[in-house]
Scaffold this motif. Structure first.
Motif, PDB file in Angstrom:
ATOM      1  N   HIS A 127       0.843  -1.190   0.000  1.00 48.43           N
ATOM      2  CA  HIS A 127       0.000   0.000   0.000  1.00 48.43           C
ATOM      3  C   HIS A 127       0.880   1.244   0.000  1.00 48.43           C
ATOM      4  O   HIS A 127       2.057   1.191   0.330  1.00 48.43           O
ATOM      5  CB  HIS A 127      -0.901   0.024   1.245  1.00 48.43           C
ATOM      6  CG  HIS A 127      -0.135   0.222   2.517  1.00 48.43           C
ATOM      7  ND1 HIS A 127       0.601  -0.785   3.110  1.00 48.43           N
ATOM      8  CD2 HIS A 127       0.040   1.323   3.315  1.00 48.43           C
ATOM      9  CE1 HIS A 127       1.182  -0.339   4.197  1.00 48.43           C
ATOM     10  NE2 HIS A 127       0.879   0.944   4.350  1.00 48.43           N
ATOM     11  N   PRO A 166      -3.924   0.139  -9.683  1.00 45.19           N
ATOM     12  CA  PRO A 166      -5.362   0.210  -9.374  1.00 45.19           C
ATOM     13  C   PRO A 166      -5.610  -0.216  -7.934  1.00 45.19           C
ATOM     14  O   PRO A 166      -5.083  -1.229  -7.476  1.00 45.19           O
ATOM     15  CB  PRO A 166      -5.985  -0.773 -10.372  1.00 45.19           C
ATOM     16  CG  PRO A 166      -5.003  -0.844 -11.509  1.00 45.19           C
ATOM     17  CD  PRO A 166      -3.646  -0.699 -10.866  1.00 45.19           C
ATOM     18  N   ASN A 167      -6.396   0.564  -7.211  1.00 42.84           N
ATOM     19  CA  ASN A 167      -6.555   0.316  -5.778  1.00 42.84           C
ATOM     20  C   ASN A 167      -7.894   0.831  -5.289  1.00 42.84           C
ATOM     21  O   ASN A 167      -8.618   1.514  -6.014  1.00 42.84           O
ATOM     22  CB  ASN A 167      -5.408   0.981  -5.020  1.00 42.84           C
ATOM     23  CG  ASN A 167      -5.469   2.494  -5.110  1.00 42.84           C
ATOM     24  OD1 ASN A 167      -6.173   3.145  -4.335  1.00 42.84           O
ATOM     25  ND2 ASN A 167      -4.756   3.086  -6.082  1.00 42.84           N
ATOM     26  N   GLY A 168      -8.204   0.516  -4.042  1.00 39.68           N
ATOM     27  CA  GLY A 168      -9.498   0.877  -3.479  1.00 39.68           C
ATOM     28  C   GLY A 168      -9.531   2.185  -2.723  1.00 39.68           C
ATOM     29  O   GLY A 168     -10.450   2.418  -1.934  1.00 39.68           O
ATOM     30  N   ARG A 198      -6.683  -1.422  -0.975  1.00 39.32           N
ATOM     31  CA  ARG A 198      -5.795  -2.527  -1.345  1.00 39.32           C
ATOM     32  C   ARG A 198      -5.483  -2.457  -2.836  1.00 39.32           C
ATOM     33  O   ARG A 198      -6.269  -1.914  -3.620  1.00 39.32           O
ATOM     34  CB  ARG A 198      -6.453  -3.884  -1.060  1.00 39.32           C
ATOM     35  CG  ARG A 198      -6.817  -4.114   0.386  1.00 39.32           C
ATOM     36  CD  ARG A 198      -7.609  -5.408   0.535  1.00 39.32           C
ATOM     37  NE  ARG A 198      -7.991  -5.644   1.925  1.00 39.32           N
ATOM     38  CZ  ARG A 198      -7.248  -6.316   2.789  1.00 39.32           C
ATOM     39  NH1 ARG A 198      -6.093  -6.835   2.375  1.00 39.32           N
ATOM     40  NH2 ARG A 198      -7.639  -6.483   4.038  1.00 39.32           N
ATOM     41  N   GLU A 200      -5.626  -3.683  -6.517  1.00 36.79           N
ATOM     42  CA  GLU A 200      -6.632  -4.461  -7.234  1.00 36.79           C
ATOM     43  C   GLU A 200      -6.025  -5.283  -8.354  1.00 36.79           C
ATOM     44  O   GLU A 200      -6.739  -5.861  -9.175  1.00 36.79           O
ATOM     45  CB  GLU A 200      -7.715  -3.518  -7.749  1.00 36.79           C
ATOM     46  CG  GLU A 200      -8.490  -2.851  -6.601  1.00 36.79           C
ATOM     47  CD  GLU A 200      -9.475  -1.797  -7.045  1.00 36.79           C
ATOM     48  OE1 GLU A 200      -9.355  -1.325  -8.217  1.00 36.79           O
ATOM     49  OE2 GLU A 200     -10.351  -1.428  -6.233  1.00 36.79           O
ATOM     50  N   ILE A 201      -4.697  -5.331  -8.363  1.00 34.12           N
ATOM     51  CA  ILE A 201      -3.949  -6.202  -9.280  1.00 34.12           C
ATOM     52  C   ILE A 201      -2.851  -6.874  -8.461  1.00 34.12           C
ATOM     53  O   ILE A 201      -2.466  -6.374  -7.396  1.00 34.12           O
ATOM     54  CB  ILE A 201      -3.311  -5.421 -10.448  1.00 34.12           C
ATOM     55  CG1 ILE A 201      -2.349  -4.347  -9.906  1.00 34.12           C
ATOM     56  CG2 ILE A 201      -4.376  -4.803 -11.353  1.00 34.12           C
ATOM     57  CD1 ILE A 201      -1.503  -3.693 -10.985  1.00 34.12           C
TER      58      ILE A 201
END
Length: 315
Positions: A127, A166-168, A198, A200-201
């Motif tokens: 992160h 890509p993340n949340g 988090r 996303e890949i």
């Protein structure tokens, strides 16, 4: 630029510029950082007595281990001595205490194996702190309390410094996390279901760079660096301290690391205290940064004011 610099004597202004460009600084123990870790070690060992804290996981039920941490960690965070010790560290590193603000320190624990990886001893996935509403000029300070090795440290992922992940973070708001997620940490023993940003890949495992310094030493890196908890295979619980700093002039001027992929809302700036007198950031200044992080930041001098486009955001 992604390099690791050891025991540099460069001044604070130059070091911050380097950190905003992706460099990582690693330092051997100094008197102030060694004293900070000695203080933490004393608190930890009293809490786990009669056991060695690093081995207590092998004799205590996990629920008892969690109960000890649930009392120890807030006591450490709010102990007035910790603020004194951080101020001493900042002076030791020649920071301008009138311009440097810091947040309260965290005492982290990472048990070996799968004994405890959730809640109050959360094993952080890869992160960026900027996904969690950290300002782009935030600098992370990380200190191991006991000796560590490559099987019990933390890692940065330099490949992703300028590569979007890509993340949340678009679903994360710091104020909401303070109201709900942080307060329930001790309730998550076996698994951690709290919503957190988090990747996303999948993160390329070959991108991992594990950093090791002596107990009482210190690692500094930008909040924009992708970093993670290394799976602890050492057989002993790891204890570490971390805290964060921001420079007031950099906040106001919009200086900091580039924002490549963060879309969270809110800001952690309310948590910071001035190095001279523990005064927080003025509310009117903090309010300017409550908008989406994706609309600010950058070492290139892009504006941090919500609503103004950032030249530093990369697709």
């Amino acid at each position: 630029m992604n390099t690791v610099v050891f025991d540099s004597s460069v001044g604070d202004d130059a070091m911050r510029r380097d950190l905003y460009n992706g460099q990582v600084y690693v330092f051997a123990p100094r008197p102030s950082s060694a004293e900070f870790c000695d203080f933490a070690r004393g608190m930890i060992e009293r809490a786990f007595a009669p056991y060695d804290p690093r081995d207590a996981q092998h004799v205590l039920p996990v629920e008892q281990f969690v109960a000890i941490l649930a009392e120890l960690k807030p006591k450490f965070i709010h102990h007035p001595r910790c603020k004194d010790l951080i101020q001493a560290m900042l002076a030791d590193w020649r920071c301008d205490l009138g311009e440097t603000y810091f947040d309260v320190p965290r005492l982290r624990s990472m048990a070996a194996g799968d004994y405890l990886r959730s809640g109050i001893a959360y094993a952080f996935h890869p992160h960026r702190d900027t996904w969690y509403s950290a300002p782009p000029c935030q600098i992370n300070w990380w200190l191991p309390v006991y000796p560590i090795a490559s099987d019990s440290t933390m890692a940065v992922h330099p490949r992703y410094w300028s590569e979007a992940v890509p993340n949340g973070s678009r679903c994360y708001n710091y104020d909401e996390w303070n109201r709900t997620g942080r307060k329930t940490a001790a309730q998550h023993v076996k698994t951690d279901t709290r919503p957190q940003p988090r990747p996303e890949i999948p993160i390329d495992p070959a991108s991992e760079l594990r950093l090791v310094c002596p107990a009482g030493g210190c690692m500094l890196f930008s909040a924009a660096h992708l970093h993670s908890t290394v799976p602890n295979t050492s057989g002993r619980t790891r204890f570490s301290i971390d805290f964060r700093t921001v420079h007031r002039g950099d906040v106001l001027a919009g200086r900091g690391a580039p924002n490549v992929d963060s879309a969270c809302t809110g800001t952690t700036l309310r948590d910071y205290l001035r190095g001279t007198d523990l005064t927080p950031f003025p509310g009117d200044v903090v309010a300017r940064f409550d908008g989406p992080q994706s609309q600010g930041s950058g070492a290139s001098g892009a504006s941090l004011v919500p609503g103004e486009p950032s030249r530093a955001v990369r697709a």
